[in-house]
Each structure stands twice: as structure tokens, then as C-alpha cells.
Design a protein around this motif. Structure first.
Motif, PDB file in Angstrom:
ATOM      1  N   LEU A 215      11.821 -25.382 -35.710  1.00 35.59           N
ATOM      2  CA  LEU A 215      11.162 -25.185 -34.416  1.00 35.59           C
ATOM      3  C   LEU A 215      11.896 -25.255 -33.174  1.00 35.59           C
ATOM      4  O   LEU A 215      12.940 -25.759 -33.203  1.00 35.59           O
ATOM      5  CB  LEU A 215      10.229 -26.636 -34.394  1.00 35.59           C
ATOM      6  CG  LEU A 215      10.873 -28.140 -34.439  1.00 35.59           C
ATOM      7  CD1 LEU A 215      11.124 -28.271 -33.034  1.00 35.59           C
ATOM      8  CD2 LEU A 215      10.155 -29.136 -34.985  1.00 35.59           C
ATOM      9  N   LEU A 216      11.120 -25.110 -32.108  1.00 38.55           N
ATOM     10  CA  LEU A 216      12.042 -24.665 -30.798  1.00 38.55           C
ATOM     11  C   LEU A 216      11.086 -25.771 -29.927  1.00 38.55           C
ATOM     12  O   LEU A 216       9.736 -25.418 -29.790  1.00 38.55           O
ATOM     13  CB  LEU A 216      11.845 -23.412 -30.330  1.00 38.55           C
ATOM     14  CG  LEU A 216      12.524 -22.204 -31.065  1.00 38.55           C
ATOM     15  CD1 LEU A 216      12.262 -20.867 -30.457  1.00 38.55           C
ATOM     16  CD2 LEU A 216      14.113 -22.698 -30.906  1.00 38.55           C
ATOM     17  N   LEU A 217      11.628 -26.776 -29.369  1.00 36.05           N
ATOM     18  CA  LEU A 217      10.752 -27.720 -28.566  1.00 36.05           C
ATOM     19  C   LEU A 217      11.307 -27.810 -27.268  1.00 36.05           C
ATOM     20  O   LEU A 217      12.605 -27.737 -26.790  1.00 36.05           O
ATOM     21  CB  LEU A 217      11.121 -29.244 -29.142  1.00 36.05           C
ATOM     22  CG  LEU A 217      10.377 -30.320 -28.744  1.00 36.05           C
ATOM     23  CD1 LEU A 217       8.858 -30.038 -29.475  1.00 36.05           C
ATOM     24  CD2 LEU A 217      10.870 -31.618 -29.368  1.00 36.05           C
ATOM     25  N   GLN A 218      10.275 -27.585 -26.442  1.00 39.06           N
ATOM     26  CA  GLN A 218      10.493 -27.738 -24.794  1.00 39.06           C
ATOM     27  C   GLN A 218       9.968 -29.137 -24.368  1.00 39.06           C
ATOM     28  O   GLN A 218       8.636 -29.421 -24.321  1.00 39.06           O
ATOM     29  CB  GLN A 218      10.124 -26.406 -24.148  1.00 39.06           C
ATOM     30  CG  GLN A 218      10.094 -26.621 -22.635  1.00 39.06           C
ATOM     31  CD  GLN A 218       9.313 -25.493 -21.610  1.00 39.06           C
ATOM     32  OE1 GLN A 218       8.124 -25.407 -22.069  1.00 39.06           O
ATOM     33  NE2 GLN A 218       9.891 -24.691 -21.068  1.00 39.06           N
ATOM     34  N   ASP A 219      10.822 -30.012 -23.723  1.00 42.06           N
ATOM     35  CA  ASP A 219      10.225 -31.127 -23.319  1.00 42.06           C
ATOM     36  C   ASP A 219      10.744 -31.479 -21.856  1.00 42.06           C
ATOM     37  O   ASP A 219      12.041 -31.845 -21.729  1.00 42.06           O
ATOM     38  CB  ASP A 219      11.123 -32.267 -24.159  1.00 42.06           C
ATOM     39  CG  ASP A 219      10.470 -33.711 -23.913  1.00 42.06           C
ATOM     40  OD1 ASP A 219       9.753 -33.889 -23.149  1.00 42.06           O
ATOM     41  OD2 ASP A 219      11.101 -34.596 -24.471  1.00 42.06           O
ATOM     42  N   GLN A 220      10.227 -31.032 -21.029  1.00 40.20           N
ATOM     43  CA  GLN A 220      10.434 -31.093 -19.485  1.00 40.20           C
ATOM     44  C   GLN A 220       9.665 -32.098 -18.874  1.00 40.20           C
ATOM     45  O   GLN A 220       8.392 -32.419 -19.114  1.00 40.20           O
ATOM     46  CB  GLN A 220      10.268 -29.907 -18.802  1.00 40.20           C
ATOM     47  CG  GLN A 220      11.283 -28.836 -19.399  1.00 40.20           C
ATOM     48  CD  GLN A 220      11.399 -27.442 -18.695  1.00 40.20           C
ATOM     49  OE1 GLN A 220      10.573 -27.499 -17.437  1.00 40.20           O
ATOM     50  NE2 GLN A 220      11.768 -26.407 -18.957  1.00 40.20           N
TER      51      GLN A 220
END
Length: 325
Positions: A215-220
Motif C-alpha cells: 500500500l501507499l498511504l497519504q496521511d496529511q
């Protein structure tokens, strides 16, 4: 392992991206270009794109060293223009943090240092590189990516309706599980545990058809967490031409390996395969070994006899190749 913590509000805010995001999909493809693995399935695709990329796109390689990209590049957006605008609108501190993470142990090229400082010329360099890369890497296969996304969207909509959200989430990752409001996603070979707390922001699920490394996770802050996961049949999308029905598949596997798979309409020995496709026993054995390593055939031994058969994945690929033609 990644552990994603839900609140009651978050369970009501899980959504599946209705449309593919062209910029995010393009960056997944560029990371695959920089990640040297899965040569059997991605080697020909990688070599073809590396030969065709224009010079204007070369600066993007500096942003994705070793197949790792800074988080500010991973944006949603239904069109390339919208995605590029979202990247340009990233907060300076988010851009700096992403660059510092990628270049924590190596010196950054001059234009990357300028981008870190917010230089307008560096941003224009990035914009030109992104547009050039999109036209070469993604635009030729974008209709296919849209079709694949619709198929994935439908599949998960049916799972959600029939089995519920828990089954939908765990269906994205074999071995994952949901318990006590936490979705646990194992990452074999990756030490430690990453804790992600949604905190009412919700979760966006987005399939990607160019990325195969988990997975590629973007947590902003102040945004829904976006999770991109590998989808499709495991092959990079290839633009269809006017050739044979499964020509895109031949462009990935090679004509000899594709012929070998096609010949396995029934179980065959290595000698039988060699005779069927007109190669030596040693060549047939080498290709069978590569296809077996990719999960496209299985080999069983009975006494002195060795028989090869296609796997369900191979059947799916061959059926899909015929349909695409």
C-alpha cells in the motif's frame, strides 16, 4: 505492519474513489520505473518507457530515488490539470518535509534544494516534467486504467453490499484483519509498526494499476487519509495496438513465454512444451521456471515425470488479453 485506527465516525466516512486520479497513478508508475523488482512482469514495460521518456521528464527521477516519492506528490484529482494544481498548492512545510524524508541520507540535486526553498523556477521545472511524463507514461493507457478502475469499483461495491465493510477492507489485503476498530495490515519484511489514527477524517480507498509493492498511504493533517493499494491482474497496463488479440500481454511476457502459457491448455511435460513451441528442452525449462516464479504456472512431479499447468492467474491474464483485443 500498519494499524489504522477508526472512530465510529470514520466507519461512516470510508469511501472508494469514484474515479482514478491520473497524477497519483502516474507517480505510481514512475516509482515502478525506479524500483528494480518483478523484472519478469515489468521489465519490458520499464525498458520501453525508459526509452521513450522525453528529456523534459528527467527531473522527476530526482523526486523518486529508489522508488520512494515524497508524500506531497500523492494527490487526488479527476484530471491532470487538477492534480498538478493540488501539488502546487501544497503547504510549504509539507513540501519541505517530503523532500527531507526522501533525501535524509544523501545530498539533494540543486533544483530539488530550490524546490525545498519554494523557488518559482523549480516549481516550473517540476510542472514541465510532470506534463511530459503524463503524456508519455499514462495518457496512452488512460482509457484502460479507467476501465480497470470501474471494474474494481463494482467489485468492492458488491462486496460491501453483500458482506459489509469489514470484508471489503480485508479483501484489499490478504492476511489483513479488522478487530477492535483497528484495521491491521501486515507488511512482510518491513520491521516495526506504523500507527495511523483517522480521528474522524475518514478514509479514501484508491486502486492503483502500476504499483506492486504494497500500500501507499497519504496521511496529511486536516485531510482524509488516502490509501492506494495494488489492483488488477498484476501486469502494467499496455496500450493496445492493431496486432494479435493478446499482443499487449506478449509485450510484457515476451512471445515465447506467452506461447508457452497458451500451449498449457492441458498439463504438459517440459519435453512436450518444448516440442509444442519449437524450442529446446533447456529453453522451455528456463521459461517455465520464470513463469512459475511469477505465479503463472505450477509444476508437479510424479516419479520421473514433471508436468506443468497454468494457474488461475494465468487463465485470467489470457482471458483478459483476448478480451482486450
Amino acid at each position: 505492519m500498519i494499524r489504522i485506527h477508526f472512530t465510529a465516525d470514520d466507519f461512516a466516512r470510508v469511501r472508494f474513489a469514484r474515479h482514478p486520479s491520473p497524477v497519483a497513478e502516474m507517480h505510481a508508475a514512475l516509482m515502478m520505473l525506479g524500483a528494480r523488482h518483478e523484472e519478469l512482469l515489468f521489465g519490458r514495460w520499464r525498458n520501453r518507457l525508459l526509452r521513450s521518456l522525453p528529456r523534459a521528464a528527467e527531473p522527476l527521477a530526482d523526486l523518486v530515488p529508489d522508488g520512494v516519492a515524497p508524500g506531497f506528490l500523492d494527490v487526488l484529482g479527476d484530471t491532470p490539470h487538477e492534480g498538478f494544481a493540488l501539488i502546487r498548492a501544497s503547504r510549504p512545510e509539507v513540501v519541505r518535509a517530503g523532500i527531507e524524508q526522501v533525501y535524509a541520507r544523501r545530498p539533494a540535486p540543486p533544483w530539488i534544494r530550490a524546490l525545498h526553498s519554494g523557488d518559482d523556477h523549480a516549481w516550473r521545472t517540476l510542472g514541465r516534467a510532470q506534463r511530459a511524463a503524463y503524456e508519455t507514461v499514462l495518457a496512452p493507457v488512460w482509457p484502460l486504467v479507467q476501465d480497470l478502475h470501474r471494474t474494481e469499483f463494482t467489485r468492492h461495491a458488491l462486496t460491501l453490499a453483500e458482506q459489509g465493510l469489514g470484508a471489503t477492507l480485508t479483501g484489499l489485503a490478504p492476511g489483513s484483519r479488522v478487530r477492535d476498530e483497528v484495521w491491521e495490515w501486515p507488511l512482510p519484511g518491513v520491521p516495526g509498526v506504523r500507527e495511523v489514527r483517522l480521528g474522524g477524517r475518514g478514509l479514501i480507498l484508491r486502486p492503483t494499476f502500476h504499483w506492486r509493492r504494497g500500500l501507499l498511504l497519504q496521511d496529511q493533517p486536516d485531510r482524509p487519509v488516502a490509501l492506494a493499494y495494488p489492483a488488477g491482474v498484476g501486469l502494467p497496463p499496455v496500450p493496445s495496438g492493431g496486432g494479435r488479440a493478446a499482443e499487449p500481454l506478449a509485450g510484457v511476457l515476451g512471445h515465447t513465454r506467452l506461447a508457452l502459457l497458451r500451449s498449457l491448455d492441458e498439463a504438459r511435460t517440459t519435453t512436450g512444451l518444448a516440442r509444442r513451441i519449437g524450442v529446446s528442452n533447456a529453453t522451455a525449462s528456463a521459461h517455465a521456471s520464470a513463469l512459475r516464479a511469477a505465479g503463472l504456472l505450477t509444476t508437479t512431479r510424479t516419479g520421473r515425470s514433471v508436468h506443468h499447468t497454468r494457474t488461475p492467474l494465468a487463465e485470467l491474464l489470457l482471458t483478459g488479453g483476448a478480451a482486450d483485443g
